[in-house]
Design an enzyme around this catalytic site. Structure first.
Site, PDB file in Angstrom:
ATOM      1  N   TYR A 129      -1.744  -1.088  10.715  1.00 40.86           N
ATOM      2  CA  TYR A 129      -2.224  -0.684   8.718  1.00 40.86           C
ATOM      3  C   TYR A 129      -0.789  -0.414   8.359  1.00 40.86           C
ATOM      4  CZ  TYR A 129      -3.961  -1.068   4.266  1.00 40.86           C
ATOM      5  OH  TYR A 129      -3.142  -1.821   3.003  1.00 40.86           O
ATOM      6  N   SER A 139       0.862  -1.219  -0.103  1.00 41.80           N
ATOM      7  CA  SER A 139       0.473  -0.182  -0.358  1.00 41.80           C
ATOM      8  C   SER A 139       0.894   1.260  -0.402  1.00 41.80           C
ATOM      9  CB  SER A 139      -1.135  -0.058   1.130  1.00 41.80           C
ATOM     10  OG  SER A 139      -1.114   1.485   1.446  1.00 41.80           O
TER      11      SER A 139
END
Ligand code: NAP
Length: 252
Positions: free
Chosen positions: A148, A135
């Site tokens: 995350y 990401s």
């Protein structure tokens, strides 16, 4: 080719595109109905074999059971795409421990275990790919999505290291880092308020994946979307204190 997270979003889009190129697929996620529907459609439209294996990748030992199921079915795999993953938005202190553990189990532990269990087969096949979904959150700490971002920094680091370890083997190893993408991700993570940057479609992200995988001597990692690429590059060049402050403001 085995695709985790194939019931939705990027995994489902990747499965569609691979099927259109004639690949036989093993589709993995928890929601069997969705996987069955996709498998039936892809097998019919593209005349490929699409097998479904349901697995909760947050459960201890899930990857080992998944590989045992794969062996029991007699399917072979030359490529692995670890697309399963989810985010959690909130201050770390307000997140419950079970959700944090579950995120680490899916985004980090299952991805690592499955990669380790299947890597010898991928290397033996000498023609496929290992794709891990990181990401843009991997490129700087992400206050408000701390675990995350840390999980995706792990995915990026692991994948780049594996690309170096397997160089010259015939296996393409790639980490894709999407920015905000129109999938179910933000429904699970806690809303679009967490998104930083312009949204892309899953198809734009998978275009990038396929384009980079096809390059001879392509990179070990790539960011999807030029604006996201600029932001990731800037985060790498700027002082850490500055990127942290910017990320804190951006995620709110
Ligand atoms: N969308 C974005 O903005 C964005 C940006 C950067 C990176 N990413 C990354 O892209 C990857 C794919 O996410 P997405 O955007 O496609 O989101 P999505 O539409 O929510 O898809 C997530 C997939 O992961 C699977 N999954 C989640 N928990 C699981 C579990 N415990 N066991 C097995 N499978 C599980 C889901 O399947 P089931 O629910 O059926 O199990 C689903 O197929 C993730 O790694 C995510 O972190 C997304």
């Amino acid at each position: 080719m085995l695709v985790t997270g194939a019931s939705s979003g990027l995994g489902a889009e990747l499965a569609r595109r691979l099927a259109a190129r004639g690949a036989n697929l093993v589709l993995v996620a928890r929601r069997r109905e969705r996987l069955d529907e996709l498998a039936t459609e892809l097998a019919r439209v593209h005349a490929i074999r699409a097998e479904v294996i349901t697995a909760d990748l947050s459960a201890p030992g899930a990857s080992g059971r998944l590989v045992a199921d794969l062996d029991a079915s007699g399917s072979t795999v030359d490529s692995l795409a670890n697309c399963a993953g989810f985010g959690l938005g909130d201050a770390f202190v307000d997140q419950d421990l079970e959700s944090i553990s579950s995120l680490i189990s899916v985004n980090v532990t299952a991805l690592t275990e499955l990669t380790r269990l299947l890597l010898p087969r991928l290397l033996a096949a000498q023609r496929g790919f290992l794709l891990n979904v990181a990401s843009t959150a991997a490129y700087q700490p992400t206050p408000g999505m701390a675990v995350y971002g840390a999980s995706k920094a792990y995915v990026l680091s692991l994948t780049e290291a594996l690309a170096a370890e397997t160089q010259g083997s015939g296996l393409r190893v790639l980490a894709i880092s999407p920015g905000p993408t129109r999938t179910e991700f933000f429904d699970v993570a806690g809303g679009e308020g967490l998104a930083v940057g312009r949204f892309q479609t899953p198809s734009q992200v998978i275009d990038r994946v396929l384009e980079v995988l096809e390059r001879r001597n392509g990179p070990a990692s790539t960011v999807s979307g030029w604006a996201n690429r600029v932001a990731a590059r800037a985060a790498g060049l700027a002082p850490r204190r500055l990127t942290l402050a910017v990320a804190r403001r951006a995620i709110g």
